[in-house]
Design a protein around this motif. Structure first.
Motif, PDB file in Angstrom:
ATOM      1  N   UNK A   1      23.503  18.016  -0.272  1.00 49.32           N
ATOM      2  CA  UNK A   1      22.426  17.719  -1.214  1.00 49.32           C
ATOM      3  C   UNK A   1      21.689  19.012  -1.562  1.00 49.32           C
ATOM      4  N   UNK A   2      21.480  19.248  -2.856  1.00 48.28           N
ATOM      5  CA  UNK A   2      20.773  20.435  -3.301  1.00 48.28           C
ATOM      6  C   UNK A   2      19.269  20.173  -3.300  1.00 48.28           C
ATOM      7  N   UNK A   3      18.489  21.218  -3.169  1.00 49.17           N
ATOM      8  CA  UNK A   3      17.043  21.053  -3.126  1.00 49.17           C
ATOM      9  C   UNK A   3      16.368  22.331  -3.612  1.00 49.17           C
ATOM     10  N   UNK A   4      15.106  22.182  -3.989  1.00 51.37           N
ATOM     11  CA  UNK A   4      14.225  23.320  -4.212  1.00 51.37           C
ATOM     12  C   UNK A   4      13.018  23.114  -3.314  1.00 51.37           C
ATOM     13  N   UNK A   5      12.389  24.177  -2.929  1.00 52.75           N
ATOM     14  CA  UNK A   5      11.211  24.067  -2.085  1.00 52.75           C
ATOM     15  C   UNK A   5       9.962  23.921  -2.958  1.00 52.75           C
ATOM     16  N   UNK A   6       8.937  23.350  -2.356  1.00 49.83           N
ATOM     17  CA  UNK A   6       7.665  23.232  -3.056  1.00 49.83           C
ATOM     18  C   UNK A   6       7.120  24.620  -3.386  1.00 49.83           C
ATOM     19  N   UNK A   7       7.405  25.601  -2.525  1.00 44.65           N
ATOM     20  CA  UNK A   7       6.967  26.972  -2.798  1.00 44.65           C
ATOM     21  C   UNK A   7       7.613  27.511  -4.075  1.00 44.65           C
ATOM     22  N   UNK A   8       8.894  27.187  -4.303  1.00 39.74           N
ATOM     23  CA  UNK A   8       9.563  27.609  -5.534  1.00 39.74           C
ATOM     24  C   UNK A   8       8.934  26.947  -6.752  1.00 39.74           C
ATOM     25  N   UNK A   9       8.595  25.671  -6.614  1.00 35.80           N
ATOM     26  CA  UNK A   9       7.936  24.957  -7.708  1.00 35.80           C
ATOM     27  C   UNK A   9       6.609  25.619  -8.044  1.00 35.80           C
ATOM     28  N   UNK A  10       5.823  25.905  -7.024  1.00 34.96           N
ATOM     29  CA  UNK A  10       4.528  26.524  -7.272  1.00 34.96           C
ATOM     30  C   UNK A  10       4.680  27.895  -7.933  1.00 34.96           C
ATOM     31  N   UNK A  11       5.638  28.678  -7.462  1.00 34.90           N
ATOM     32  CA  UNK A  11       5.846  30.011  -8.015  1.00 34.90           C
ATOM     33  C   UNK A  11       6.317  29.939  -9.461  1.00 34.90           C
ATOM     34  N   UNK A  12       7.223  29.012  -9.751  1.00 34.28           N
ATOM     35  CA  UNK A  12       7.784  28.924 -11.110  1.00 34.28           C
ATOM     36  C   UNK A  12       6.733  28.494 -12.128  1.00 34.28           C
ATOM     37  N   UNK A  13       5.874  27.543 -11.758  1.00 34.22           N
ATOM     38  CA  UNK A  13       4.896  27.009 -12.703  1.00 34.22           C
ATOM     39  C   UNK A  13       3.495  27.588 -12.510  1.00 34.22           C
ATOM     40  N   UNK A  14       3.351  28.544 -11.589  1.00 34.70           N
ATOM     41  CA  UNK A  14       2.066  29.211 -11.362  1.00 34.70           C
ATOM     42  C   UNK A  14       0.953  28.196 -11.083  1.00 34.70           C
ATOM     43  N   UNK A  15       1.203  27.307 -10.125  1.00 35.51           N
ATOM     44  CA  UNK A  15       0.273  26.233  -9.809  1.00 35.51           C
ATOM     45  C   UNK A  15      -0.838  26.728  -8.869  1.00 35.51           C
ATOM     46  N   UNK A  16      -2.012  26.170  -9.044  1.00 36.91           N
ATOM     47  CA  UNK A  16      -3.128  26.448  -8.130  1.00 36.91           C
ATOM     48  C   UNK A  16      -3.081  25.463  -6.972  1.00 36.91           C
ATOM     49  N   UNK A  17      -3.298  25.951  -5.769  1.00 36.06           N
ATOM     50  CA  UNK A  17      -3.258  25.109  -4.582  1.00 36.06           C
ATOM     51  C   UNK A  17      -4.658  24.539  -4.314  1.00 36.06           C
ATOM     52  N   UNK A  18      -4.757  23.230  -4.133  1.00 34.63           N
ATOM     53  CA  UNK A  18      -6.023  22.565  -3.836  1.00 34.63           C
ATOM     54  C   UNK A  18      -6.152  22.202  -2.367  1.00 34.63           C
ATOM     55  N   UNK A  19      -5.048  22.328  -1.625  1.00 34.22           N
ATOM     56  CA  UNK A  19      -5.057  22.011  -0.191  1.00 34.22           C
ATOM     57  C   UNK A  19      -4.528  23.231   0.576  1.00 34.22           C
ATOM     58  N   UNK A  20      -5.325  24.286   0.669  1.00 35.30           N
ATOM     59  CA  UNK A  20      -4.842  25.537   1.263  1.00 35.30           C
ATOM     60  C   UNK A  20      -4.494  25.433   2.744  1.00 35.30           C
ATOM     61  N   UNK A  21      -4.981  24.413   3.428  1.00 38.71           N
ATOM     62  CA  UNK A  21      -4.725  24.292   4.864  1.00 38.71           C
ATOM     63  C   UNK A  21      -3.374  23.649   5.179  1.00 38.71           C
ATOM     64  N   UNK A  22      -2.681  23.173   4.153  1.00 33.31           N
ATOM     65  CA  UNK A  22      -1.401  22.500   4.376  1.00 33.31           C
ATOM     66  C   UNK A  22      -0.258  23.504   4.179  1.00 33.31           C
ATOM     67  N   UNK A  23       0.635  23.574   5.145  1.00 29.55           N
ATOM     68  CA  UNK A  23       1.805  24.441   5.052  1.00 29.55           C
ATOM     69  C   UNK A  23       2.889  23.709   4.243  1.00 29.55           C
ATOM     70  N   UNK A  24       3.156  24.204   3.054  1.00 29.58           N
ATOM     71  CA  UNK A  24       4.088  23.524   2.142  1.00 29.58           C
ATOM     72  C   UNK A  24       5.392  24.289   1.929  1.00 29.58           C
ATOM     73  N   UNK A  25       5.525  25.463   2.529  1.00 35.72           N
ATOM     74  CA  UNK A  25       6.652  26.341   2.194  1.00 35.72           C
ATOM     75  C   UNK A  25       8.011  25.748   2.540  1.00 35.72           C
ATOM     76  N   UNK A  26       8.085  24.892   3.559  1.00 33.28           N
ATOM     77  CA  UNK A  26       9.366  24.307   3.954  1.00 33.28           C
ATOM     78  C   UNK A  26       9.584  22.899   3.402  1.00 33.28           C
ATOM     79  N   UNK A  27       8.652  22.393   2.626  1.00 32.70           N
ATOM     80  CA  UNK A  27       8.814  21.068   2.038  1.00 32.70           C
ATOM     81  C   UNK A  27       9.824  21.141   0.889  1.00 32.70           C
ATOM     82  N   UNK A  28      10.677  20.124   0.805  1.00 33.66           N
ATOM     83  CA  UNK A  28      11.790  20.165  -0.146  1.00 33.66           C
ATOM     84  C   UNK A  28      11.665  19.067  -1.194  1.00 33.66           C
ATOM     85  N   UNK A  29      12.110  19.390  -2.411  1.00 33.26           N
ATOM     86  CA  UNK A  29      12.236  18.412  -3.494  1.00 33.26           C
ATOM     87  C   UNK A  29      13.722  18.210  -3.736  1.00 33.26           C
TER      88      UNK A  29
END
Length: 314
Positions: A1-29
């Motif tokens: 199964x292919x995936x992208x990470x939430x970190x890649x999503x944030x980087x690609x769309x230049x999203x602002x983080x509203x929950x800075x205390x949550x570690x999202x780098x390993x979360x997968x879509x």
């Protein structure tokens, strides 16, 4: 199964983080579709796919805003946020400020929330397009992919038959190289195949007798392209006197790649044939057919009309 990470999503769309205390780098879509949880906030969770990217826009926010009972609103938010497999939530539009309880639930369940100033429809369209490319089914084929007059031409054939040399001549004639030797193909829609080169060998060509050639350095950035749709396949094969080759082009041959049929021209190779010019002609002829003109059919109609005219005169 292919995936992208939430970190890649944030980087690609230049999203602002509203929950800075949550570690999202390993979360997968893992799903290429995006969901707006309007029905879920209204209490309908049948067929809810919690593994999709969730997007909250003006409609969802306004619905929650109009609930006067704060406890009822929080209950609806909590029911959605209890699905811990949600990879992340993106809130669209600059004027929308998230409810504090939404951020509180996000912190408790470890679901990152991001913000973008883009309108909801625009963000969903871009996210869908990006995810369909990144998560598309894919395979690798031996061949050369070249952009010829705007058509993506995949040149295939046995090793050593002259694919790379043909690509080199095409580049010299002003066309653009996409991939040599190995072509990574993604099925980005039911009708579209997208080809690219593995990053490690991108822009390089192997020419027997010379070695590795860097096309980008020799011919410039205008001679290469990162990706290209695969519109036509040209299969190079050694000349076989016992084989009957198509000399009219009234019928098309196809190659099936991941369920998509791609028009294929079999080109016999023998000394003296200029394969680069043949590939150019094949690409132009294919483009003409897409625009509604088929030279083989035009010739056939002319011959048939001429025969009917002669029969009438007799």
């Amino acid at each position: 199964m292919y995936f992208v990470t939430v970190a890649q999503l944030r980087e690609h769309f230049k999203l602002d983080i509203l929950t800075p205390n949550i570690d999202y780098k390993d979360r997968k879509i893992t799903q290429c579709d995006v969901n707006r949880p309007a029905l879920q906030l209204a209490g309908f969770f049948d067929y809810f796919d919690q593994t999709r990217l969730q997007v909250i826009g003006k409609v969802e926010h306004t619905y929650l805003e109009k609930i006067d009972d704060e406890e009822e609103r929080n209950r609806k938010i909590k029911k959605l946020m209890d699905f811990a497999d949600i990879p992340c939530i993106v809130i669209c539009r600059e004027e929308i400020n998230p409810f504090p309880y939404l951020l509180q639930c996000a912190e408790q369940n470890g679901i990152p929330i991001f913000k973008t100033d883009l309108p909801t429809s625009s963000f969903i369209a871009e996210a869908n397009r990006w995810l369909h490319v990144e998560l598309a089914p894919r395979l690798s084929m031996h061949g050369v992919l070249v952009d010829i007059f705007g058509e993506g031409v995949l040149i295939t054939g046995e090793s050593g038959i002259g694919k790379s040399e043909t690509a080199l001549e095409l580049v010299k004639r002003g066309h653009r190289l996409v991939a040599d030797d190995a072509v990574e193909i993604k099925k980005v829609s039911a009708k579209t195949l997208l080809g690219t080169a593995p990053e490690v060998i991108r822009h390089f060509i192997e020419v027997r007798g010379i070695g590795i050639v860097d096309i980008k350095q020799i011919f410039g950035v205008g001679a290469v392209k990162e990706t290209k749709n695969i519109d036509l396949i040209i299969r190079l094969e050694g000349w076989d006197q016992t084989k009957q080759y198509d000399r009219l082009g009234l019928t098309n041959e196809y190659t099936d790649i991941m369920g998509i049929k791609v028009v294929t021209n079999a080109i016999p190779i023998r000394p003296g044939r200029n394969v680069a010019i043949i590939c150019e002609t094949a690409a132009i002829n294919f483009r003409q057919k897409k625009m509604g003109y088929n030279a083989a059919e035009a010739l056939n109609n002319r011959v048939m009309n001429n025969l009917q005219k002669n029969n009438l005169e007799m």
